[in-house]
Write a protein that holds these residues in place. Structure first.
Motif, mmCIF file in Angstrom:
data_model
loop_
_atom_site.group_PDB
_atom_site.id
_atom_site.type_symbol
_atom_site.label_atom_id
_atom_site.label_comp_id
_atom_site.label_asym_id
_atom_site.label_seq_id
_atom_site.Cartn_x
_atom_site.Cartn_y
_atom_site.Cartn_z
ATOM 1 N N VAL A 29 -24.827 78.802 -9.866
ATOM 2 C CA VAL A 29 -25.542 78.384 -8.651
ATOM 3 C C VAL A 29 -24.612 78.386 -7.430
ATOM 4 O O VAL A 29 -24.905 79.066 -6.438
ATOM 5 N N PRO A 30 -23.487 77.643 -7.434
ATOM 6 C CA PRO A 30 -22.604 77.715 -6.267
ATOM 7 C C PRO A 30 -21.954 79.086 -6.089
ATOM 8 O O PRO A 30 -21.653 79.497 -4.963
ATOM 9 N N THR A 31 -21.757 79.817 -7.193
ATOM 10 C CA THR A 31 -21.185 81.170 -7.091
ATOM 11 C C THR A 31 -22.125 82.084 -6.308
ATOM 12 O O THR A 31 -21.697 82.811 -5.411
ATOM 13 N N ALA A 39 -9.900 73.582 -8.811
ATOM 14 C CA ALA A 39 -10.253 73.601 -7.391
ATOM 15 C C ALA A 39 -10.073 74.975 -6.759
ATOM 16 O O ALA A 39 -10.326 75.153 -5.569
ATOM 17 N N VAL A 40 -9.615 75.969 -7.540
ATOM 18 C CA VAL A 40 -9.377 77.321 -7.016
ATOM 19 C C VAL A 40 -10.658 78.130 -7.170
ATOM 20 O O VAL A 40 -11.147 78.312 -8.294
ATOM 21 N N PRO A 41 -11.227 78.654 -6.073
ATOM 22 C CA PRO A 41 -12.514 79.358 -6.143
ATOM 23 C C PRO A 41 -12.479 80.550 -7.102
ATOM 24 O O PRO A 41 -11.488 81.274 -7.167
ATOM 25 N N LEU A 42 -13.570 80.731 -7.813
ATOM 26 C CA LEU A 42 -13.813 81.809 -8.767
ATOM 27 C C LEU A 42 -12.893 81.749 -9.986
ATOM 28 O O LEU A 42 -13.350 81.942 -11.110
ATOM 29 N N SER A 101 -16.232 71.268 -6.122
ATOM 30 C CA SER A 101 -15.407 72.104 -5.235
ATOM 31 C C SER A 101 -16.119 73.400 -4.872
ATOM 32 O O SER A 101 -16.057 73.855 -3.718
ATOM 33 N N SER A 102 -16.829 73.996 -5.843
ATOM 34 C CA SER A 102 -17.535 75.249 -5.564
ATOM 35 C C SER A 102 -18.720 75.010 -4.629
ATOM 36 O O SER A 102 -18.980 75.813 -3.719
ATOM 37 N N THR A 103 -19.442 73.911 -4.830
ATOM 38 C CA THR A 103 -20.569 73.587 -3.950
ATOM 39 C C THR A 103 -20.087 73.276 -2.541
ATOM 40 O O THR A 103 -20.716 73.688 -1.551
ATOM 41 N N LEU A 104 -18.978 72.567 -2.436
ATOM 42 C CA LEU A 104 -18.408 72.258 -1.119
ATOM 43 C C LEU A 104 -18.007 73.535 -0.385
ATOM 44 O O LEU A 104 -18.285 73.696 0.815
#
Length: 398
Positions: free
Chosen positions: A290-292, A344-347, A373-376
């Motif tokens: 979802v956040p991705t 906390a690192v994206p992807l 963190s991904s939603t933020l």
């Protein structure tokens, strides 16, 4: 906002290209291609392990017992060559798969209880590891006979010989169960498929509803409608979010059903891992998508809004594939584990979490951290997209 959303969604669903990238590829093409490649690779590997190998041997008189072992093995068929100088050409022409050269001093070294060597010639780029292992298996039979002779010649018992050859051994007791071992391999590939599909599904619709409208001249008309910029952005964003998320979820569903249906044809260890993945595990994977999907939707929409034409937008979005793959490659590096820092690192955090879910070792507090963190980040990217859309110099670039 919802009027814009429904209007854009209906427009996209009428486009064959969108249907292909959002339904055909994730549901049918990619799972079938992946499963087909797995089956083909398995059959080719099995063929390489069992096919009869054509070989040549030189200096057989120097090791007659070894030559006899190869001659009796049904997996080998000897081919006569003129001289050792013909080896490279014969392997290149596929007349033989490998050649053995036993040097003249071989028998003397063995007779003097010294280590001896034979030459193995083969193409290491052509199933070389399997070929080498098959040759080693026959040579090990020959070594076993020599060790038995050494027991009697040196008057050593089997335990004494074992001590001389290898005084200290390591008795490995892995704490990882079967699911963890197999899941570490399978789970590393899953993010590549899902994130790639998520990005690809959103890319072409993004070009249409941004740069495509600029090129067609319909963006100005849309801006004159009694709808705020925020509602326009949210409507277009939700379309891309829906398409990207739907494609990735369909991919998960299709792949899961395919694996369940063909579980009888899978390796037993892999089939056990597939069976161990629960509905809850699939739900966690879906939640991370979802956040991705939201991140990709915001980024792609920002690019499309900035581009002056369809062609420029396509050119700008192509590097996104490389940028998206790089964090997932980090997750495949040995030693990189799901810690509070990596969560906390994206992807990268998404890739690591998916691997942990397949392994069955997910740390749920870290899972919540990844979602947060991904939603933020997705919210920040969406806010940037909204601000980007409000700038006239972006919408109407010269």
């Amino acid at each position: 906002m919802w009027i814009v959303y429904l209007k854009e969604l209906r427009s996209l669903l009428r486009d064959r290209k969108t249907l292909i990238f959002t339904i055909l590829i994730p549901i049918i093409a990619l799972p079938l291609i992946g499963f087909g490649m797995t089956q083909v690779m398995s059959k080719l590997s099995e063929k390489a392990r069992t096919e009869q190998i054509k070989y040549a041997i030189f200096g057989a008189q120097n090791a007659p017992a070894l030559a006899e072992l190869f001659a009796r093995d049904a997996g080998y068929r000897e081919v006569k060559l003129g001289s050792a100088g013909d080896i490279r050409g014969a392997i290149g022409d596929d007349r033989i798969k490998l050649a053995l050269n036993v040097p003249a001093q071989f028998a003397g070294a063995i007779g003097a209880s010294q280590q001896a060597a034979i030459e193995l010639h083969f193409n290491s780029a052509d199933a070389g590891e399997i070929t080498r292992k098959r040759v080693n298996a026959v040579v090990e039979q020959y070594n076993a006979t020599l060790r038995d002779k050494a027991l009697s010649d040196f008057k050593l018992t089997a335990p004494q010989l074992a001590f001389v050859l290898n005084p200290v051994t390591i008795d490995v007791r892995s704490t990882a169960d079967q699911r963890e071992r197999i899941g570490a391999l399978v789970g590393g590939m899953l993010p590549y498929l899902l994130i790639f599909v998520c990005l690809m599904a959103g890319m072409y619709p993004a070009i249409d509803i941004g740069a495509g409208e600029k090129e067609a001249g319909t963006l100005e008309t849309l801006l004159l409608a009694p709808v705020s910029r925020s509602q326009l952005v949210m409507g277009k964003f939700l379309v891309l979010f829906t398409v990207a998320l739907a494609a990735s979820l369909l991919m998960v569903s299709s792949l899961g059903l395919l694996l369940r249906f063909y579980s009888g044809r899978l390796d037993p260890a892999l089939a056990a891992v597939v069976a161990a993945i629960s509905i809850g595990d699939l739900g966690m994977i879906a939640l991370m998508l979802v956040p991705t999907a939201a991140m990709f939707a915001a980024i792609l929409l920002s690019m499309s809004i900035y581009a002056k034409s369809y062609k420029e937008a396509a050119g700008m979005m192509q590097p996104m594939m490389i940028i998206a793959i790089m964090p997932m490659m980090v997750a495949m590096i040995p030693g990189v584990e799901l810690t509070w820092l990596w969560s906390a690192v994206p992807l990268t955090n998404i890739a690591l979490a998916m691997k942990e879910i397949v392994k069955g070792t997910m740390d749920y507090p870290k899972f919540l951290m990844i979602l947060f963190s991904s939603t933020l980040l997705a919210a920040i990217l969406l806010a940037f997209c909204r601000r980007w859309f409000s700038r006239e110099e972006v919408l109407f670039r010269d």
